[in-house]
Design a protein around this motif. Structure first.
Motif, PDB file in Angstrom:
ATOM      1  N   LEU A 116     -71.074 -78.166-125.236  1.00  0.00           N
ATOM      2  CA  LEU A 116     -71.921 -76.992-125.395  1.00  0.00           C
ATOM      3  C   LEU A 116     -71.644 -76.390-126.762  1.00  0.00           C
ATOM      4  CD1 LEU A 116     -71.474 -75.373-121.860  1.00  0.00           C
ATOM      5  CD2 LEU A 116     -73.544 -76.470-122.734  1.00  0.00           C
ATOM      6  N   VAL A 117     -72.714 -75.979-127.450  1.00  0.00           N
ATOM      7  CA  VAL A 117     -72.594 -75.486-128.821  1.00  0.00           C
ATOM      8  C   VAL A 117     -73.464 -74.256-129.028  1.00  0.00           C
ATOM      9  CG1 VAL A 117     -72.085 -77.795-129.742  1.00  0.00           C
ATOM     10  CG2 VAL A 117     -74.454 -76.979-129.686  1.00  0.00           C
ATOM     11  N   VAL A 118     -73.126 -73.515-130.067  1.00  0.00           N
ATOM     12  CA  VAL A 118     -73.922 -72.375-130.532  1.00  0.00           C
ATOM     13  C   VAL A 118     -74.080 -72.532-132.044  1.00  0.00           C
ATOM     14  CG1 VAL A 118     -73.867 -69.883-130.953  1.00  0.00           C
ATOM     15  CG2 VAL A 118     -73.245 -70.764-128.711  1.00  0.00           C
ATOM     16  N   PRO A 119     -75.277 -72.334-132.611  1.00  0.00           N
ATOM     17  CA  PRO A 119     -75.428 -72.407-134.061  1.00  0.00           C
ATOM     18  C   PRO A 119     -74.547 -71.391-134.777  1.00  0.00           C
ATOM     19  CG  PRO A 119     -77.580 -72.429-132.979  1.00  0.00           C
ATOM     20  CD  PRO A 119     -76.569 -72.117-131.920  1.00  0.00           C
ATOM     21  N   LYS A 120     -74.130 -71.727-135.972  1.00  0.00           N
ATOM     22  CA  LYS A 120     -73.261 -70.860-136.758  1.00  0.00           C
ATOM     23  C   LYS A 120     -73.825 -69.445-136.838  1.00  0.00           C
ATOM     24  CE  LYS A 120     -71.148 -70.465-141.355  1.00  0.00           C
ATOM     25  NZ  LYS A 120     -71.022 -71.088-142.687  1.00  0.00           N
ATOM     26  N   GLY A 121     -72.981 -68.466-136.533  1.00  0.00           N
ATOM     27  CA  GLY A 121     -73.379 -67.073-136.624  1.00  0.00           C
ATOM     28  C   GLY A 121     -74.191 -66.558-135.456  1.00  0.00           C
ATOM     29  N   LYS A 122     -74.367 -67.353-134.421  1.00  0.00           N
ATOM     30  CA  LYS A 122     -75.145 -66.945-133.249  1.00  0.00           C
ATOM     31  C   LYS A 122     -74.205 -66.732-132.065  1.00  0.00           C
ATOM     32  CE  LYS A 122     -79.135 -67.440-135.340  1.00  0.00           C
ATOM     33  NZ  LYS A 122     -80.037 -66.290-135.621  1.00  0.00           N
ATOM     34  N   GLY A 123     -74.767 -66.247-130.967  1.00  0.00           N
ATOM     35  CA  GLY A 123     -73.989 -66.009-129.761  1.00  0.00           C
ATOM     36  C   GLY A 123     -73.512 -64.576-129.671  1.00  0.00           C
ATOM     37  N   ALA A 184     -55.748 -80.221-107.766  1.00  0.00           N
ATOM     38  CA  ALA A 184     -56.196 -80.897-106.551  1.00  0.00           C
ATOM     39  C   ALA A 184     -55.896 -80.076-105.296  1.00  0.00           C
ATOM     40  CB  ALA A 184     -55.549 -82.271-106.445  1.00  0.00           C
ATOM     41  N   VAL A 185     -54.943 -79.141-105.396  1.00  0.00           N
ATOM     42  CA  VAL A 185     -54.626 -78.284-104.254  1.00  0.00           C
ATOM     43  C   VAL A 185     -55.837 -77.445-103.873  1.00  0.00           C
ATOM     44  CG1 VAL A 185     -53.208 -76.317-103.532  1.00  0.00           C
ATOM     45  CG2 VAL A 185     -52.167 -78.228-104.776  1.00  0.00           C
ATOM     46  N   GLY A 186     -56.680 -77.137-104.855  1.00  0.00           N
ATOM     47  CA  GLY A 186     -57.862 -76.319-104.614  1.00  0.00           C
ATOM     48  C   GLY A 186     -57.588 -74.847-104.876  1.00  0.00           C
ATOM     49  N   GLY A 187     -58.486 -74.017-104.422  1.00  0.00           N
ATOM     50  CA  GLY A 187     -58.387 -72.591-104.687  1.00  0.00           C
ATOM     51  C   GLY A 187     -59.132 -72.216-105.953  1.00  0.00           C
ATOM     52  N   GLU A 188     -59.054 -70.963-106.299  1.00  0.00           N
ATOM     53  CA  GLU A 188     -59.786 -70.447-107.460  1.00  0.00           C
ATOM     54  C   GLU A 188     -59.094 -70.849-108.754  1.00  0.00           C
ATOM     55  OE1 GLU A 188     -61.839 -66.230-108.470  1.00  0.00           O
ATOM     56  OE2 GLU A 188     -59.684 -66.181-108.076  1.00  0.00           O
ATOM     57  N   VAL A 189     -59.904 -71.264-109.718  1.00  0.00           N
ATOM     58  CA  VAL A 189     -59.422 -71.554-111.060  1.00  0.00           C
ATOM     59  C   VAL A 189     -60.171 -70.650-112.031  1.00  0.00           C
ATOM     60  CG1 VAL A 189     -59.111 -73.311-112.845  1.00  0.00           C
ATOM     61  CG2 VAL A 189     -58.972 -73.952-110.427  1.00  0.00           C
ATOM     62  N   LEU A 190     -59.435 -70.059-112.961  1.00  0.00           N
ATOM     63  CA  LEU A 190     -60.020 -69.185-113.974  1.00  0.00           C
ATOM     64  C   LEU A 190     -59.950 -69.911-115.305  1.00  0.00           C
ATOM     65  CD1 LEU A 190     -58.260 -66.247-112.370  1.00  0.00           C
ATOM     66  CD2 LEU A 190     -60.708 -66.185-112.803  1.00  0.00           C
ATOM     67  N   LEU A 191     -61.120 -70.266-115.815  1.00  0.00           N
ATOM     68  CA  LEU A 191     -61.252 -71.082-117.017  1.00  0.00           C
ATOM     69  C   LEU A 191     -61.494 -70.177-118.218  1.00  0.00           C
ATOM     70  CD1 LEU A 191     -63.689 -73.692-115.430  1.00  0.00           C
ATOM     71  CD2 LEU A 191     -61.244 -74.049-115.886  1.00  0.00           C
ATOM     72  N   CYS A 192     -60.577 -70.203-119.173  1.00  0.00           N
ATOM     73  CA  CYS A 192     -60.700 -69.383-120.381  1.00  0.00           C
ATOM     74  C   CYS A 192     -61.331 -70.227-121.491  1.00  0.00           C
ATOM     75  CB  CYS A 192     -59.342 -68.858-120.813  1.00  0.00           C
ATOM     76  SG  CYS A 192     -58.603 -67.679-119.657  1.00  0.00           S
ATOM     77  N   PHE A 193     -62.603 -70.001-121.735  1.00  0.00           N
ATOM     78  CA  PHE A 193     -63.337 -70.753-122.741  1.00  0.00           C
ATOM     79  C   PHE A 193     -63.383 -69.988-124.056  1.00  0.00           C
ATOM     80  CE2 PHE A 193     -65.231 -72.388-118.781  1.00  0.00           C
ATOM     81  CZ  PHE A 193     -65.158 -73.761-119.009  1.00  0.00           C
ATOM     82  N   GLY A 194     -63.513 -70.725-125.144  1.00  0.00           N
ATOM     83  CA  GLY A 194     -63.683 -70.119-126.454  1.00  0.00           C
ATOM     84  C   GLY A 194     -64.603 -70.954-127.323  1.00  0.00           C
ATOM     85  N   LEU A 195     -65.358 -70.283-128.162  1.00  0.00           N
ATOM     86  CA  LEU A 195     -66.147 -70.967-129.183  1.00  0.00           C
ATOM     87  C   LEU A 195     -65.297 -71.114-130.428  1.00  0.00           C
ATOM     88  CD1 LEU A 195     -69.597 -69.171-128.779  1.00  0.00           C
ATOM     89  CD2 LEU A 195     -69.152 -71.595-128.331  1.00  0.00           C
ATOM     90  N   GLY A 196     -65.166 -72.328-130.924  1.00  0.00           N
ATOM     91  CA  GLY A 196     -64.363 -72.568-132.112  1.00  0.00           C
ATOM     92  C   GLY A 196     -65.025 -72.069-133.376  1.00  0.00           C
ATOM     93  N   ARG A 197     -64.282 -72.027-134.453  1.00  0.00           N
ATOM     94  CA  ARG A 197     -64.862 -71.695-135.751  1.00  0.00           C
ATOM     95  C   ARG A 197     -65.894 -72.767-136.115  1.00  0.00           C
ATOM     96  NH1 ARG A 197     -63.230 -66.471-135.751  1.00  0.00           N
ATOM     97  NH2 ARG A 197     -60.968 -66.323-135.530  1.00  0.00           N
ATOM     98  N   PRO A 198     -66.877 -72.434-136.930  1.00  0.00           N
ATOM     99  CA  PRO A 198     -67.983 -73.376-137.153  1.00  0.00           C
ATOM    100  C   PRO A 198     -67.541 -74.698-137.773  1.00  0.00           C
ATOM    101  CG  PRO A 198     -68.108 -71.508-138.674  1.00  0.00           C
ATOM    102  CD  PRO A 198     -67.074 -71.167-137.665  1.00  0.00           C
ATOM    103  N   TYR A 199     -68.095 -75.763-137.244  1.00  0.00           N
ATOM    104  CA  TYR A 199     -67.888 -77.115-137.761  1.00  0.00           C
ATOM    105  C   TYR A 199     -69.253 -77.776-137.802  1.00  0.00           C
ATOM    106  CZ  TYR A 199     -66.549 -82.041-137.911  1.00  0.00           C
ATOM    107  OH  TYR A 199     -66.437 -83.369-138.252  1.00  0.00           O
ATOM    108  N   GLU A 200     -69.663 -78.203-138.996  1.00  0.00           N
ATOM    109  CA  GLU A 200     -70.992 -78.781-139.201  1.00  0.00           C
ATOM    110  C   GLU A 200     -72.076 -77.831-138.694  1.00  0.00           C
ATOM    111  OE1 GLU A 200     -70.955 -82.678-137.485  1.00  0.00           O
ATOM    112  OE2 GLU A 200     -69.751 -83.519-139.128  1.00  0.00           O
TER     113      GLU A 200
END
Length: 221
Positions: A116-123, A184-200
């Motif tokens: 998943l991507v976002v154009p530079k300077g967007k989001g 694999a045990v299951g249960g709630e997982v909290l995923l910390c996502f980040g958009l990286g600095r622009p590349y191409e």
């Protein structure tokens, strides 16, 4: 500013990136310095940075540009340890800011292959905590890179510093296997996502860290 550390990610050349929650304002924040933060600041190397740690970073100033609206400037020399949050309290704090999907990033987010991507300077933002009880898989691919497989069609890079060796490049198979077992045990997982600095001209989405209700105490130390 007091920051509860939720994200510790590896970068190239022995550096790390840190993000967390502004304790007083209950909002996401990414402290950035004049130069990249050294891995010597990690708790595993005698420094103050660890997941679940609360640190005081002193005075800050905004350094906002889209999508990195969470960025604040600070001086690493000002870091002072405050306390360590308990596992249950840490998970509860994450839940308060968690969402169910990527919609807060906005309409500029698009799929590119399995990424998943976002154009530079967007989001609208660059940090996101997504809650899920769906199956989450972490793996080392054929190229030796650490990847998240989630939902039906996403295969995203993982930069969680806990899963890498001291060189900040090589995933540690034993740690990855342990994480797979806990997931694999299951249960709630909290995923910390980040958009990286622009590349191409694109900001690429990555999984900074993941936190499991089944193993809430997992830190560097």
């Amino acid at each position: 500013m007091k920051v509860l550390i939720t994200d510790l990610t590896r970068m190239r050349d022995g550096h790390v990136c840190v993000a967390g929650i502004d304790v007083d304002k209950d909002r996401r924040v990414r402290p950035v310095a004049a130069s990249a933060l050294s891995a010597r600041l990690l708790a595993s190397r005698g420094g103050p940075l660890d997941l679940r740690s609360v640190i005081d970073i002193g005075r800050t100033s905004p350094r906002q540009s889209r999508p990195e609206v969470e960025d604040v400037r600070f001086d690493p020399a000002s870091i002072r340890p405050v306390e360590t949050s308990s596992g249950p309290d840490f998970i509860a704090r994450l839940r308060r800011l968690a969402v169910d999907d990527f919609s807060p990033i906005g309409k500029d987010l698009r799929q590119q292959g399995t990424n998943l991507v976002v154009p530079k300077g967007k989001g609208r933002c660059s940090l996101l905590i997504v809650r899920t009880t769906d199956p989450v898989r972490v793996r080392i691919n054929a190229g030796g890179r650490l990847r998240l497989q989630w939902q039906d069609d996403l295969d995203l890079p993982i930069t969680d510093v806990r899963l890498f060796s001291d060189d900040m490049r090589t995933p540690v198979p034993e740690r990855v296997r342990w994480a797979q077992e806990q997931l694999a045990v299951g249960g709630e997982v909290l995923l910390c996502f980040g958009l990286g600095r622009p590349y191409e001209e694109l900001h690429w989405l990555q999984l900074n860290n993941f936190h499991m209700s089944a193993s809430p105490e997992w830190q560097l130390q």
